[in-house]
Motif scaffolding. Structure first.
Motif, PDB file in Angstrom:
ATOM      1  N   SER A 114      -5.463   8.280  -8.984  1.00  0.00           N
ATOM      2  CA  SER A 114      -4.960   9.555  -9.166  1.00  0.00           C
ATOM      3  C   SER A 114      -5.778  10.661  -8.651  1.00  0.00           C
ATOM      4  O   SER A 114      -5.434  11.746  -8.167  1.00  0.00           O
ATOM      5  CB  SER A 114      -4.204   9.825 -10.385  1.00  0.00           C
ATOM      6  N   ALA A 117      -6.117  10.576  -4.958  1.00  0.00           N
ATOM      7  CA  ALA A 117      -4.754  10.994  -4.287  1.00  0.00           C
ATOM      8  C   ALA A 117      -4.615  12.705  -4.399  1.00  0.00           C
ATOM      9  O   ALA A 117      -3.943  13.157  -3.727  1.00  0.00           O
ATOM     10  CB  ALA A 117      -3.752  10.214  -4.987  1.00  0.00           C
ATOM     11  N   ARG A 118      -4.809  13.163  -5.587  1.00  0.00           N
ATOM     12  CA  ARG A 118      -4.776  14.574  -5.904  1.00  0.00           C
ATOM     13  C   ARG A 118      -5.365  15.364  -4.929  1.00  0.00           C
ATOM     14  O   ARG A 118      -5.125  16.496  -4.588  1.00  0.00           O
ATOM     15  CB  ARG A 118      -5.218  14.794  -7.451  1.00  0.00           C
ATOM     16  N   THR A 122      -2.190  10.699  -1.109  1.00  0.00           N
ATOM     17  CA  THR A 122      -1.608   9.533  -1.288  1.00  0.00           C
ATOM     18  C   THR A 122      -1.919   8.414  -0.160  1.00  0.00           C
ATOM     19  O   THR A 122      -2.507   7.373  -0.288  1.00  0.00           O
ATOM     20  CB  THR A 122      -0.232   9.150  -1.806  1.00  0.00           C
ATOM     21  N   GLN A 123      -1.975   9.374   1.042  1.00  0.00           N
ATOM     22  CA  GLN A 123      -2.229   8.360   2.522  1.00  0.00           C
ATOM     23  C   GLN A 123      -3.578   7.923   2.692  1.00  0.00           C
ATOM     24  O   GLN A 123      -3.813   7.074   3.329  1.00  0.00           O
ATOM     25  CB  GLN A 123      -1.636   9.250   3.538  1.00  0.00           C
ATOM     26  N   GLU A 162       0.905   2.173  -7.551  1.00  0.00           N
ATOM     27  CA  GLU A 162       1.810   3.229  -6.919  1.00  0.00           C
ATOM     28  C   GLU A 162       1.980   4.276  -7.666  1.00  0.00           C
ATOM     29  O   GLU A 162       2.099   5.660  -7.170  1.00  0.00           O
ATOM     30  CB  GLU A 162       3.148   2.370  -6.572  1.00  0.00           C
ATOM     31  N   ARG A 164       0.307   5.517 -10.012  1.00  0.00           N
ATOM     32  CA  ARG A 164      -1.004   6.357 -10.005  1.00  0.00           C
ATOM     33  C   ARG A 164      -1.461   7.137  -8.715  1.00  0.00           C
ATOM     34  O   ARG A 164      -2.116   8.054  -8.776  1.00  0.00           O
ATOM     35  CB  ARG A 164      -2.185   5.652 -10.192  1.00  0.00           C
ATOM     36  N   GLY A 165      -0.767   6.865  -7.651  1.00  0.00           N
ATOM     37  CA  GLY A 165      -0.904   7.555  -6.385  1.00  0.00           C
ATOM     38  C   GLY A 165      -1.382   6.777  -5.103  1.00  0.00           C
ATOM     39  O   GLY A 165      -1.553   7.323  -4.261  1.00  0.00           O
ATOM     40  N   ALA A 166      -1.397   5.562  -5.387  1.00  0.00           N
ATOM     41  CA  ALA A 166      -1.935   4.502  -4.075  1.00  0.00           C
ATOM     42  C   ALA A 166      -0.633   4.859  -2.895  1.00  0.00           C
ATOM     43  O   ALA A 166       0.226   4.876  -3.232  1.00  0.00           O
ATOM     44  CB  ALA A 166      -1.873   3.407  -4.401  1.00  0.00           C
ATOM     45  N   GLY A 167      -1.300   4.897  -1.779  1.00  0.00           N
ATOM     46  CA  GLY A 167      -0.434   5.244  -0.758  1.00  0.00           C
ATOM     47  C   GLY A 167      -0.025   3.808   0.128  1.00  0.00           C
ATOM     48  O   GLY A 167       0.874   3.575   0.815  1.00  0.00           O
ATOM     49  N   ILE A 197       5.735   1.742  -1.324  1.00  0.00           N
ATOM     50  CA  ILE A 197       4.776   1.871  -0.531  1.00  0.00           C
ATOM     51  C   ILE A 197       4.593   0.690   0.180  1.00  0.00           C
ATOM     52  O   ILE A 197       4.938  -0.369   0.049  1.00  0.00           O
ATOM     53  CB  ILE A 197       3.561   2.331  -1.204  1.00  0.00           C
TER      54      ILE A 197
END
Length: 262
Positions: A114, A117-118, A122-123, A162, A164-167, A197
């Motif tokens: 996270s 990603a923040r 996320t990409q 996903e 948590r922010g995984a792209g 994703i």
């Protein structure tokens, strides 16, 4: 134009490239920078570099080597291995890599995904999930180069990552890795069906038909390849290569045409 990404996943061991089989014994492939130059000429869309000793050695990335790789590379790059600090992630991006790949540390601190990603989106975050069967045939998620068993199953862990922010998810079958036996289609299909994703299938590619199967039957968005792009063929010597673009387009377009008719 081919929409499915075919990504050579290259393994770093100290200063060299190697290729493993089932995450165990490895063979020397060559110098990373020289290999990148060859892939430049072959017009590969994307490269992934995974340091297989960094986590076990409890060290961070080899930034000097990564800088040399990035300076030679004409295509997007991702890197994984020993990343557990945002400062190190920043250095990887500053060098010129577009994505980072996180595996073992995600189990220790899921919030790390996270945090990346923040800051970077996320990409920029790929979570690597390694799956291995034990002597009884039971499927287990493993980390630390296949040496440590983790509690979650592949589907639930992919869903958590996903959230948590995984792209993207880089999904590897340890039992197929380096074997040329084809992908674990059941595993790929189950994980792909549970996340929104992209899932990158890895482990077992031996030819273009395997790549097509991973996408058509397994539901993968992309595929990562290793042995088939660094060896002449199974059991033969080192030869950095890549399928002709026309061959890939023909194979994948044929599958799309069949699917549209169904």
């Amino acid at each position: 134009m081919l929409r499915t990404r075919i990504i050579p996943a290259l393994l770093l061991h100290e200063q060299s490239l190697v290729k493993t089989e089932r995450f165990r014994r490895f063979r020397y492939i060559g110098d990373p920078a020289n290999t990148v130059r060859i892939f430049n000429e072959l017009e590969v869309d994307e490269l992934a570099f995974l340091d297989i000793t960094a986590t076990r050695a409890r060290r961070g990335p080899n930034f000097e080597l990564l800088a040399e790789i990035a300076s030679e590379c004409f295509m997007p790059l991702s890197y994984g291995g020993g990343l557990c600090r945002l400062d190190d992630v920043k250095r990887v991006f500053d060098i010129g890599f577009e994505k980072v790949v996180i595996n073992s540390y995600a189990y220790e601190r899921p919030e790390f995904i996270s945090e990346i990603a923040r800051v970077y989106g996320t990409q920029a975050v790929v979570v690597s999930i390694d799956v291995k069967r034990n002597l009884l045939g039971r499927e287990r998620v493993v980390s630390h180069g296949g040496r440590r068993v983790q509690a979650p199953n592949p589907e639930s862990w992919a869903m958590e990552m996903e959230r948590r922010g995984a792209g993207e998810i880089l999904l590897t079958s340890v039992d197929r890795e380096g074997t040329w036996q084809g992908f674990d289609l059941d595993l790929t299909k189950r994980v792909s069906a549970n996340v929104d994703i992209p899932v990158i299938a890895q482990g077992g590619a031996g030819g273009v038909p395997d790549l097509v199967e991973a996408v058509r039957e397994g539901g993968a968005s992309s595929v990562a390849v290793g042995a088939m792009v660094v060896f002449q063929k199974k059991g033969f010597g080192v030869l950095v290569n890549f399928p002709e673009q026309s061959t890939l387009e023909q194979a994948f377009n044929l599958v799309r045409s069949r699917d549209e008719q169904i």
